[in-house]
Write an enzyme that holds these catalytic residues in place. Structure first.
Site, PDB file in Angstrom:
ATOM      1  N   ARG A 115     -15.524  -3.252  -0.112  1.00  0.00           N
ATOM      2  CA  ARG A 115     -14.423  -4.173   0.203  1.00  0.00           C
ATOM      3  C   ARG A 115     -14.904  -5.606   0.314  1.00  0.00           C
ATOM      4  NH1 ARG A 115      -9.021  -1.960   1.758  1.00  0.00           N
ATOM      5  NH2 ARG A 115      -9.259   0.260   1.416  1.00  0.00           N
ATOM      6  N   SER A 119      -3.058   3.683   1.273  1.00  0.00           N
ATOM      7  CA  SER A 119      -4.316   2.961   1.100  1.00  0.00           C
ATOM      8  C   SER A 119      -4.825   3.095  -0.339  1.00  0.00           C
ATOM      9  CB  SER A 119      -5.356   3.521   2.067  1.00  0.00           C
ATOM     10  OG  SER A 119      -4.876   3.393   3.382  1.00  0.00           O
ATOM     11  N   HIS A 153       3.028  -0.537   7.072  1.00  0.00           N
ATOM     12  CA  HIS A 153       1.878  -0.702   6.166  1.00  0.00           C
ATOM     13  C   HIS A 153       2.395  -1.301   4.855  1.00  0.00           C
ATOM     14  CE1 HIS A 153      -1.805   1.488   4.166  1.00  0.00           C
ATOM     15  NE2 HIS A 153      -2.093   0.249   4.462  1.00  0.00           N
ATOM     16  N   ASP A 207      -1.110  -6.226   3.469  1.00  0.00           N
ATOM     17  CA  ASP A 207      -1.358  -4.901   4.067  1.00  0.00           C
ATOM     18  C   ASP A 207      -0.375  -4.514   5.174  1.00  0.00           C
ATOM     19  OD1 ASP A 207      -3.212  -2.625   3.820  1.00  0.00           O
ATOM     20  OD2 ASP A 207      -3.806  -3.073   5.871  1.00  0.00           O
ATOM     21  N   ARG A 248     -12.307   4.766   6.621  1.00  0.00           N
ATOM     22  CA  ARG A 248     -11.652   5.284   7.818  1.00  0.00           C
ATOM     23  C   ARG A 248     -11.926   6.784   7.944  1.00  0.00           C
ATOM     24  NH1 ARG A 248      -6.934   5.854   7.156  1.00  0.00           N
ATOM     25  NH2 ARG A 248      -6.634   5.047   5.054  1.00  0.00           N
ATOM     26  N   CYS A 287      -3.590   2.028  -3.081  1.00  0.00           N
ATOM     27  CA  CYS A 287      -2.548   2.357  -4.064  1.00  0.00           C
ATOM     28  C   CYS A 287      -1.799   1.126  -4.557  1.00  0.00           C
ATOM     29  CB  CYS A 287      -1.588   3.389  -3.497  1.00  0.00           C
ATOM     30  SG  CYS A 287      -2.350   5.014  -3.332  1.00  0.00           S
ATOM     31  N   LYS A 301      -5.619  -1.716  11.673  1.00  0.00           N
ATOM     32  CA  LYS A 301      -4.846  -0.472  11.688  1.00  0.00           C
ATOM     33  C   LYS A 301      -4.556  -0.004  13.112  1.00  0.00           C
ATOM     34  CE  LYS A 301      -4.420  -0.810   7.479  1.00  0.00           C
ATOM     35  NZ  LYS A 301      -4.710  -0.193   6.239  1.00  0.00           N
ATOM     36  N   TYR A 327     -17.222   0.202  10.483  1.00  0.00           N
ATOM     37  CA  TYR A 327     -16.598  -0.175   9.206  1.00  0.00           C
ATOM     38  C   TYR A 327     -15.083  -0.290   9.263  1.00  0.00           C
ATOM     39  CZ  TYR A 327     -16.279  -0.572   4.113  1.00  0.00           C
ATOM     40  OH  TYR A 327     -16.061  -1.034   2.846  1.00  0.00           O
ATOM     41  N   GLY A 328     -14.552  -1.293   8.613  1.00  0.00           N
ATOM     42  CA  GLY A 328     -13.127  -1.418   8.307  1.00  0.00           C
ATOM     43  C   GLY A 328     -12.194  -1.092   9.451  1.00  0.00           C
ATOM     44  N   LYS A 387      -1.293  -2.326  -2.982  1.00  0.00           N
ATOM     45  CA  LYS A 387      -0.620  -3.389  -2.220  1.00  0.00           C
ATOM     46  C   LYS A 387      -1.229  -4.764  -2.511  1.00  0.00           C
ATOM     47  CE  LYS A 387      -1.137  -1.411   1.770  1.00  0.00           C
ATOM     48  NZ  LYS A 387      -1.770  -0.215   1.159  1.00  0.00           N
ATOM     49  N   THR A 388      -2.555  -4.875  -2.400  1.00  0.00           N
ATOM     50  CA  THR A 388      -3.180  -6.184  -2.609  1.00  0.00           C
ATOM     51  C   THR A 388      -2.859  -6.706  -4.007  1.00  0.00           C
ATOM     52  OG1 THR A 388      -4.935  -5.623  -1.061  1.00  0.00           O
ATOM     53  CG2 THR A 388      -5.379  -7.430  -2.573  1.00  0.00           C
ATOM     54  N   ASN A 389      -2.894  -5.803  -4.979  1.00  0.00           N
ATOM     55  CA  ASN A 389      -2.600  -6.216  -6.351  1.00  0.00           C
ATOM     56  C   ASN A 389      -1.172  -6.707  -6.513  1.00  0.00           C
ATOM     57  OD1 ASN A 389      -4.787  -5.604  -8.629  1.00  0.00           O
ATOM     58  ND2 ASN A 389      -5.126  -4.280  -6.865  1.00  0.00           N
ATOM     59  N   ASN A 410       3.990  -5.312 -13.523  1.00  0.00           N
ATOM     60  CA  ASN A 410       4.885  -4.726 -12.525  1.00  0.00           C
ATOM     61  C   ASN A 410       5.999  -5.705 -12.140  1.00  0.00           C
ATOM     62  OD1 ASN A 410       3.395  -2.362 -12.520  1.00  0.00           O
ATOM     63  ND2 ASN A 410       2.070  -3.020 -10.840  1.00  0.00           N
TER      64      ASN A 410
HETATM   65  P1  GTP Z   1      -5.623  -0.790   1.007  1.00  0.00           P
HETATM   66  O1  GTP Z   1      -6.313  -2.093   1.223  1.00  0.00           O
HETATM   67  O2  GTP Z   1      -6.538   0.381   1.148  1.00  0.00           O
HETATM   68  O3  GTP Z   1      -4.419  -0.625   1.862  1.00  0.00           O
HETATM   69  O4  GTP Z   1      -5.237  -0.715  -0.564  1.00  0.00           O
HETATM   70  P2  GTP Z   1      -4.104  -1.423  -1.448  1.00  0.00           P
HETATM   71  O5  GTP Z   1      -2.833  -0.651  -1.328  1.00  0.00           O
HETATM   72  O6  GTP Z   1      -4.051  -2.868  -1.144  1.00  0.00           O
HETATM   73  O7  GTP Z   1      -4.627  -1.180  -2.947  1.00  0.00           O
HETATM   74  P3  GTP Z   1      -5.216  -2.209  -4.030  1.00  0.00           P
HETATM   75  O8  GTP Z   1      -4.201  -3.235  -4.462  1.00  0.00           O
HETATM   76  O9  GTP Z   1      -6.492  -2.732  -3.529  1.00  0.00           O
HETATM   77  O10 GTP Z   1      -5.463  -1.242  -5.278  1.00  0.00           O
HETATM   78  C1  GTP Z   1      -6.290  -0.118  -5.194  1.00  0.00           C
HETATM   79  C2  GTP Z   1      -6.692   0.350  -6.561  1.00  0.00           C
HETATM   80  O11 GTP Z   1      -5.533   0.615  -7.374  1.00  0.00           O
HETATM   81  C3  GTP Z   1      -7.540  -0.656  -7.321  1.00  0.00           C
HETATM   82  O12 GTP Z   1      -8.596   0.019  -7.955  1.00  0.00           O
HETATM   83  C4  GTP Z   1      -6.587  -1.228  -8.342  1.00  0.00           C
HETATM   84  O13 GTP Z   1      -7.246  -1.639  -9.490  1.00  0.00           O
HETATM   85  C5  GTP Z   1      -5.624  -0.083  -8.608  1.00  0.00           C
HETATM   86  N1  GTP Z   1      -4.280  -0.591  -8.980  1.00  0.00           N
HETATM   87  C6  GTP Z   1      -3.533  -1.481  -8.287  1.00  0.00           C
HETATM   88  N2  GTP Z   1      -2.373  -1.760  -8.932  1.00  0.00           N
HETATM   89  C7  GTP Z   1      -2.380  -1.010 -10.064  1.00  0.00           C
HETATM   90  C8  GTP Z   1      -1.453  -0.854 -11.145  1.00  0.00           C
HETATM   91  O14 GTP Z   1      -0.378  -1.458 -11.197  1.00  0.00           O
HETATM   92  N3  GTP Z   1      -1.807   0.032 -12.118  1.00  0.00           N
HETATM   93  C9  GTP Z   1      -2.986   0.731 -12.085  1.00  0.00           C
HETATM   94  N4  GTP Z   1      -3.245   1.565 -13.087  1.00  0.00           N
HETATM   95  N5  GTP Z   1      -3.892   0.590 -11.094  1.00  0.00           N
HETATM   96  C10 GTP Z   1      -3.592  -0.268 -10.090  1.00  0.00           C
HETATM   97  C1  SPV Z   2      -6.525   1.048   4.397  1.00  0.00           C
HETATM   98  O1  SPV Z   2      -7.265   2.041   4.381  1.00  0.00           O
HETATM   99  O2  SPV Z   2      -5.276   1.132   4.281  1.00  0.00           O
HETATM  100  C2  SPV Z   2      -7.107  -0.307   4.518  1.00  0.00           C
HETATM  101  C3  SPV Z   2      -8.546  -0.404   4.779  1.00  0.00           C
HETATM  102  O3  SPV Z   2      -6.394  -1.285   4.445  1.00  0.00           O
HETATM  103  S1  SPV Z   2      -8.953  -0.211   6.450  1.00  0.00           S
HETATM  104  O4  SPV Z   2      -8.937  -1.504   7.084  1.00  0.00           O
HETATM  105  O5  SPV Z   2     -10.309   0.370   6.501  1.00  0.00           O
HETATM  106  O6  SPV Z   2      -8.000   0.653   7.091  1.00  0.00           O
HETATM  107 MN    MN Z   3      -4.181  -0.692   3.990  1.00  0.00          MN
END
Ligand code: GTP
Ligand code: SPV
Ligand code: MN
Length: 595
Positions: free
Chosen positions: A378, A263, A241, A288, A71, A265, A221, A212-213, A267-269, A506
């Protein structure tokens, strides 16, 4: 020929066509045949590579232009008649001026290309929370991604009828001369010609120059956060978000948690985590975005407006997020990863190492100084492929939220978890959240930035009004409001090692939250709010050094006081728009720290 009888839609498509002058117009029907055709077009243009079907069936890899990998917040605009309505955190331009500039760019910008018209629904088609958008684009990559990320097709047009839709205009900004082809070069415009523009007063989106994205998949977004947040303010609901997950305890009680982290940080995890705790079950509803409305029983119900995951690839592994790995085993799109010698994709910290491949820039690559996959590489995958997708993920009614979680990436100072003592305190916690930069945005470099409710780049109106909206939602929810917590999974030791294991572990923190809601577990009162004593966390089966645990649960009062000046600076930036109730929270917060 338009398959729609919606005269407003047909007039808009015709108006756009006359301006962008494509070779032809195609209305998307959302079918598999259409998806396959997009992929074929892109393979022929040298933009996509089909992955080895024995490794990853029906999946493709793309390499974007090195200037078009994330972005672009500096090029993102909230365009309102009055500057005050965009507020102090958004780039602003007057609609008249911005449209004039952008019309200049859009003129003839689709020459030599096909203009696709994508009718899509954000949210289950027909749900009373769902919204219909129509994206016009010259990118088959966008068409294919929208197929996965939203609900596309003829059924959307039927549901739309003569009703309202959100027009989303997109071009990669790279017209082709007669006979010219993309020839393997990702089409986009240079950075100074990129514009991601939002006109919330007329629910309109114009995006130019990026493929992209979030810049290009306009349902995500642009519509589901920036435009939807402004609609939510006007109509009394929320677009956030946030991931959505369901946690079920051993007694069978269900808790729904919505968590806002900036972003990249976590969320997906967190959305897909699998608890290592006996009898506890977690299911994913979204990773997300959450749209939330107060329903007749007075509770806040959330739906996930999306239909797929657009997730960060690097760091995703069977060890960190097995459910994501299973979600992307087939029918997935990958962008800016390493292509392995056996025709699969790879990225840093995937389970097994890769000793040779083609990197995200298309060069012969071996592990060494440079990473192989871009930091914001991604995957795009259908949500229904997630093995722990919740049976209610497409329930048009949504799920009742019990817990809100805010957070961010902070190497220092911020402890593992704390709980708000009231709704207003929780709103303060969200509003003052801070995080370190990630690869998800191209132009963010400061060491630490305030990212209120993880919405800094996504709030489609004045952030002061947004905070006021949060306070007012709390008033309406009363004692049915979700409990609010703040977490930080990212604390590091002086030696640079993560102090908390994170990921699946977590769930131990989430369990404490659920038990707090039930009034079943202890806590201590600190100036930040309620925090667990070490014995309040279920640490069964976990090896963590006592000193590390104590450190992540410690409130370093001197360090927090040292950040008062930054907090004051943040409030000063929002200035006259800071709600009175927020000022009161700031004062009380400082008082709790003794000054
Ligand atoms: P967007 O799609 O950009 O909104 O990102 P997101 O918030 O979904 O983040 P995502 O879950 O993809 O994690 C981003 C990065 O943080 C990855 O490299 C993960 O490996 C790392 N990460 C996620 N959860 C943890 C955690 O609990 N501990 C640590 N150390 N790293 C984490
Ligand atoms: C973010 O940046 O929070 C994402 C990826 O989820 S994007 O769709 O590019 O905004
Ligand atoms: Mn996001």
């Amino acid at each position: 020929m338009s398959p729609s009888k919606n005269s407003k839609l047909n007039a808009w498509v015709e108006e756009v066509r006359a301006m962008v002058q494509p070779d032809k117009v195609e209305w998307c029907d959302g079918t598999t045949a259409e998806y396959d055709r997009m992929m074929q077009v892109m393979v022929e243009a040298g933009l996509a590579t089909k992955l080895n079907p024995a490794k990853r069936p029906n999946s493709y890899h793309f390499r974007s232009d090195p200037s078009d990998v994330a972005r672009v917040e500096d090029r993102t605009y909230i365009s309102t008649t009055n500057k005050r309505d965009a507020g102090p955190t958004n780039n602003w331009a007057s609609p008249k001026e911005l449209k004039e500039t952008m019309r200049g760019l859009y003129n003839g910008c689709m020459k030599g290309r096909t203009m696709y018209v994508i009718p899509f629904s954000m949210g289950p088609i027909g749900s009373d929370i769902a919204k219909i958008g129509v994206q016009v684009t010259d990118s088959p990559y966008v068409v294919a991604n929208m197929h996965i990320m939203t609900r596309v097709g003829t059924k959307v047009l039927d549901t739309l009828g003569a009703g309202e839709f959100i027009p989303c205009l997109h071009s990669v900004g790279k017209p082709l001369q007669p006979g010219q082809k993309d020839n393997g070069v990702w089409p986009c415009a240079p950075i100074e010609k990129k514009y991601i523009a939002h006109f919330p007063e007329e629910n309109l989106i114009w995006s130019y120059g990026s493929g992209y994205g979030g810049n290009a998949l306009l349902g995500k977004k642009c519509l589901a956060l920036r435009i939807a947040s402004a609609m939510g303010k006007k109509e009394g609901w929320m677009a956030e978000h946030m991931l959505i997950l369901r946690l079920t305890n051993p007694e069978g009680r269900k808790f729904h948690i919505a968590a806002a982290f900036p972003s990249a940080c976590g969320k997906t995890n967190l959305a897909m985590l699998q608890p290592p705790l006996k009898g506890w079950k977690a299911e994913c509803l979204g990773d997300d975005i959450a749209w939330m409305k107060i329903k007749a029983d007075g509770r806040l119900y959330a739906i996930n407006p999306e239909a797929g995951f657009f997730g960060v690839a690097p760091g995703t592994s069977y060890k960190s997020n097995p459910m994501a790995m299973d979600s992307i085993r087939e029918n997935a799109i990958f962008t800016n990863c390493v292509m392995t010698d056996d025709g699969d994709v790879w990225w840093e910290d995937m389970d097994k190492p890769c000793d040779h491949g083609i990197d995200w820039k298309g060069r012969d690559w071996k592990p060494g100084k440079e990473v192989g996959a871009h930091g914001n590489a991604r995957f795009t995958a259908p949500a229904k492929q997630c093995p722990v997708i919740c049976s209610d993920w497409e329930n048009p009614e949504g799920v009742p939220i019990d817990i809100f979680v805010f957070g961010g990436r902070r190497t220092r100072v911020m402890p593992l978890v704390h709980q708000a003592t009231s709704w207003d305190h929780g709103v303060f916690m969200g509003a003052t959240a801070a995080s370190e930069p990630t690869a998800a945005a191209l132009d963010v470099s400061s060491a630490l930035r305030r990212d209120p409710m993880a919405m800094l780049p996504f709030c489609g109106y004045n952030v002061g009004d947004y905070w006021q909206h949060w306070f007012e939602m709390g008033d309406r929810l009363g004692n049915k409001a979700p409990a609010i917590f703040y977490v930080n999974w990212f604390r590091k030791s002086d030696a640079g090692k993560f102090l908390w294991p994170g990921y699946g572990d977590n769930a131990r923190v989430l369990k404490w939250m659920c038990q707090r809601v039930e009034g079943k577990v202890g806590a201590r009162e600190t100036p930040l709010g309620f925090m667990p004593n070490p014995e309040d966390l279920d640490l069964t089966g976990l090896t963590i050094a006592k000193a590390d645990l104590e450190e992540v649960l410690r409130v370093d009062a001197a360090a927090f006081k040292g950040e008062f000046a930054d907090l004051d600076g943040w409030m000063a930036k929002i200035g006259e728009f800071v709600p009175e109730r927020m000022k009161k929270q700031v004062a009380e917060y400082k008082k709790r720290f003794g000054g």
